[in-house]
Enzyme design. Structure first.
Site, PDB file in Angstrom:
ATOM      1  N   SER A  64     -47.275  -2.264 -48.315  1.00  0.00           N
ATOM      2  CA  SER A  64     -46.115  -3.009 -48.981  1.00  0.00           C
ATOM      3  C   SER A  64     -46.884  -4.372 -48.967  1.00  0.00           C
ATOM      4  O   SER A  64     -47.923  -4.633 -48.414  1.00  0.00           O
ATOM      5  CB  SER A  64     -45.178  -3.081 -47.843  1.00  0.00           C
ATOM      6  OG  SER A  64     -44.157  -4.073 -48.300  1.00  0.00           O
ATOM      7  N   TYR A  83     -41.222  -5.357 -39.333  1.00  0.00           N
ATOM      8  CA  TYR A  83     -41.606  -4.472 -40.608  1.00  0.00           C
ATOM      9  C   TYR A  83     -43.023  -4.885 -41.054  1.00  0.00           C
ATOM     10  O   TYR A  83     -43.867  -4.173 -41.248  1.00  0.00           O
ATOM     11  CB  TYR A  83     -40.704  -4.658 -41.662  1.00  0.00           C
ATOM     12  CG  TYR A  83     -40.816  -3.763 -43.084  1.00  0.00           C
ATOM     13  CD1 TYR A  83     -40.836  -2.422 -42.940  1.00  0.00           C
ATOM     14  CD2 TYR A  83     -41.227  -4.452 -44.413  1.00  0.00           C
ATOM     15  CE1 TYR A  83     -41.086  -1.821 -44.085  1.00  0.00           C
ATOM     16  CE2 TYR A  83     -41.437  -3.789 -45.285  1.00  0.00           C
ATOM     17  CZ  TYR A  83     -41.472  -2.239 -45.409  1.00  0.00           C
ATOM     18  OH  TYR A  83     -41.610  -1.525 -46.332  1.00  0.00           O
TER      19      TYR A  83
HETATM   20  P1  NAP Z   1     -36.342   5.656 -49.133  1.00  0.00           P
HETATM   21  O1  NAP Z   1     -35.706   5.765 -50.443  1.00  0.00           O
HETATM   22  O2  NAP Z   1     -35.547   5.418 -47.857  1.00  0.00           O
HETATM   23  O3  NAP Z   1     -37.029   7.009 -48.520  1.00  0.00           O
HETATM   24  C1  NAP Z   1     -37.719   7.151 -47.376  1.00  0.00           C
HETATM   25  C2  NAP Z   1     -38.210   8.646 -47.373  1.00  0.00           C
HETATM   26  O4  NAP Z   1     -38.862   8.541 -45.879  1.00  0.00           O
HETATM   27  C3  NAP Z   1     -37.085   9.645 -47.588  1.00  0.00           C
HETATM   28  O5  NAP Z   1     -37.684  10.719 -48.011  1.00  0.00           O
HETATM   29  C4  NAP Z   1     -36.933   9.979 -46.071  1.00  0.00           C
HETATM   30  O6  NAP Z   1     -36.522  11.428 -46.051  1.00  0.00           O
HETATM   31  C5  NAP Z   1     -38.314   9.907 -45.147  1.00  0.00           C
HETATM   32  N1  NAP Z   1     -38.251   9.496 -43.986  1.00  0.00           N
HETATM   33  C6  NAP Z   1     -37.755   8.699 -43.170  1.00  0.00           C
HETATM   34  N2  NAP Z   1     -38.159   8.637 -42.049  1.00  0.00           N
HETATM   35  C7  NAP Z   1     -38.841   9.905 -41.802  1.00  0.00           C
HETATM   36  C8  NAP Z   1     -39.414  10.551 -40.813  1.00  0.00           C
HETATM   37  N3  NAP Z   1     -38.999  10.128 -39.437  1.00  0.00           N
HETATM   38  N4  NAP Z   1     -39.983  11.694 -40.962  1.00  0.00           N
HETATM   39  C9  NAP Z   1     -40.363  11.932 -42.065  1.00  0.00           C
HETATM   40  N5  NAP Z   1     -39.794  11.574 -43.356  1.00  0.00           N
HETATM   41  C10 NAP Z   1     -38.918  10.356 -43.028  1.00  0.00           C
HETATM   42  O7  NAP Z   1     -37.602   4.482 -48.943  1.00  0.00           O
HETATM   43  P2  NAP Z   1     -38.643   4.046 -50.137  1.00  0.00           P
HETATM   44  O8  NAP Z   1     -38.128   2.706 -50.541  1.00  0.00           O
HETATM   45  O9  NAP Z   1     -38.851   5.291 -50.998  1.00  0.00           O
HETATM   46  O10 NAP Z   1     -39.978   4.042 -49.338  1.00  0.00           O
HETATM   47  C11 NAP Z   1     -40.923   4.703 -49.059  1.00  0.00           C
HETATM   48  C12 NAP Z   1     -42.177   3.992 -48.667  1.00  0.00           C
HETATM   49  O11 NAP Z   1     -42.531   2.767 -49.580  1.00  0.00           O
HETATM   50  C13 NAP Z   1     -41.883   3.272 -47.181  1.00  0.00           C
HETATM   51  O12 NAP Z   1     -43.003   3.457 -46.457  1.00  0.00           O
HETATM   52  C14 NAP Z   1     -41.568   1.984 -47.369  1.00  0.00           C
HETATM   53  O13 NAP Z   1     -42.073   1.108 -46.415  1.00  0.00           O
HETATM   54  C15 NAP Z   1     -42.533   1.630 -48.791  1.00  0.00           C
HETATM   55  N6  NAP Z   1     -42.021   0.597 -49.524  1.00  0.00           N
HETATM   56  C16 NAP Z   1     -40.992   0.395 -49.993  1.00  0.00           C
HETATM   57  C17 NAP Z   1     -40.519  -0.562 -50.799  1.00  0.00           C
HETATM   58  C18 NAP Z   1     -39.108  -0.809 -51.420  1.00  0.00           C
HETATM   59  O14 NAP Z   1     -38.966  -2.111 -51.725  1.00  0.00           O
HETATM   60  N7  NAP Z   1     -38.372   0.202 -51.502  1.00  0.00           N
HETATM   61  C19 NAP Z   1     -41.646  -1.704 -51.201  1.00  0.00           C
HETATM   62  C20 NAP Z   1     -42.937  -1.624 -50.602  1.00  0.00           C
HETATM   63  C21 NAP Z   1     -43.226  -0.304 -49.954  1.00  0.00           C
HETATM   64  P3  NAP Z   1     -35.372  11.777 -44.680  1.00  0.00           P
HETATM   65  O15 NAP Z   1     -34.367  10.780 -44.714  1.00  0.00           O
HETATM   66  O16 NAP Z   1     -35.124  13.220 -45.233  1.00  0.00           O
HETATM   67  O17 NAP Z   1     -36.459  11.989 -43.630  1.00  0.00           O
END
Ligand code: NAP
Length: 235
Positions: free
Chosen positions: A133, A146
């Site tokens: 991130s 975070y």
């Molecule tokens: P999201 O929509 O909340 O999706 C998170 C995913 O992680 C879901 O598939 C969830 O599935 C899974 N997950 C959560 N806890 C888990 C665990 N303990 N074991 C296995 N799977 C798990 O989040 P996102 O925005 O796509 O984020 C994905 C990544 O991108 C993260 O690392 C986040 O820090 C990073 N990121 C996000 C942003 C943003 O603004 N959205 C920006 C920069 C970086 P289940 O609930 O089924 O487990």
């Protein structure tokens, strides 16, 4: 398109959001894909192996890798994507949220690499891509824990690059700014916050991952940082 023909990818946290978009994009580029999440849901990736896997549990990740290699015969690409976030003034952050960010983002990333690495080292074209991130590149207010977890991911990936480059495993940190997913609207954020203006899409991130993975093997991309044009100035 068959840019990734013959390669097998495992994407953690791929039931929705960024991970789901990455899994779809890699499959469309010809890779065989395994998708891991606690729910085990397949986000509509044809031919994918979808399995329940909690990255907080090393045994769960080892079972995921074993199932991937049983189904597809090899593992070439690990996308460390599963992650959680909680925002707000540090002293207001519930201890449980702090623990979960460390468990999932830090320990889960390390466990994923440890489970996948023996198979990646057998590949003649291996990549580890960590979805870190912007919060892994600089400190941000109301994101203390975070940021700590995302700096850890960037540090892990950089150290892995030093350790694994000569053994043929490329390691890249992908560092997006705001992306419109469930995550972005999670704990402590509301739709009226200026940070949410003009966010990027999960497909934007997926296309960046595809770019990283399809570079010629004579070089590797260490870190990619990209942020929405429309974000407010944070100084
Ligand atoms: P999201 O929509 O909340 O999706 C998170 C995913 O992680 C879901 O598939 C969830 O599935 C899974 N997950 C959560 N806890 C888990 C665990 N303990 N074991 C296995 N799977 C798990 O989040 P996102 O925005 O796509 O984020 C994905 C990544 O991108 C993260 O690392 C986040 O820090 C990073 N990121 C996000 C942003 C943003 O603004 N959205 C920006 C920069 C970086 P289940 O609930 O089924 O487990």
């Amino acid at each position: 398109m068959s840019l990734l023909q013959g390669r097998v990818a495992l994407v953690t946290g791929a039931s929705r959001g960024i991970g789901a978009a990455i899994a779809r994009t890699l499959a469309e580029a010809g890779a065989q894909v395994a998708v891991a999440s606690r729910s085990g849901d397949n986000p509509g990736v044809e031919g994918a192996l979808a399995q329940a896997c909690d990255v907080r549990d090393p045994a769960s990740l080892e079972a995921m890798v074993t199932a991937t290699v049983s189904r597809f015969g090899q593992l070439d690409i690990l996308v460390v994507n599963a992650g959680v976030g909680a925002y707000g003034p540090f002293l207001d952050l519930p201890a449980a949220d702090l623990e979960e960010m460390i468990e999932v983002n830090v320990k889960g990333a390390l466990y994923a690499v440890r489970a996948a690495l023996p198979e990646l080292l057998k590949s003649d074209a291996a990549d580890i891509v960590t979805i870190a991130s912007e919060a892994g590149r600089r400190g941000l207010p109301n994101e203390v824990a975070y940021c700590a977890s995302k700096f850890a991911q960037v540090g892990m990936t950089s150290a892995l690059d030093h350790e694994l480059r000569e053994r043929g495993v490329r390691c890249t940190s992908v560092c997006p700014g705001g992306v419109a997913t469930d995550f972005a609207m999670g704990h402590g954020r509301t739709p009226d916050m200026p940070q949410l203006a003009g966010m990027m899409t999960p497909d934007d991130v997926a296309q960046t991952v595809l770019f990283v993975l399809t570079r010629p093997r004579n070089h590797r991309i260490l870190e990619v940082a990209f942020r929405p044009v429309a974000e407010p100035s944070w100084g």
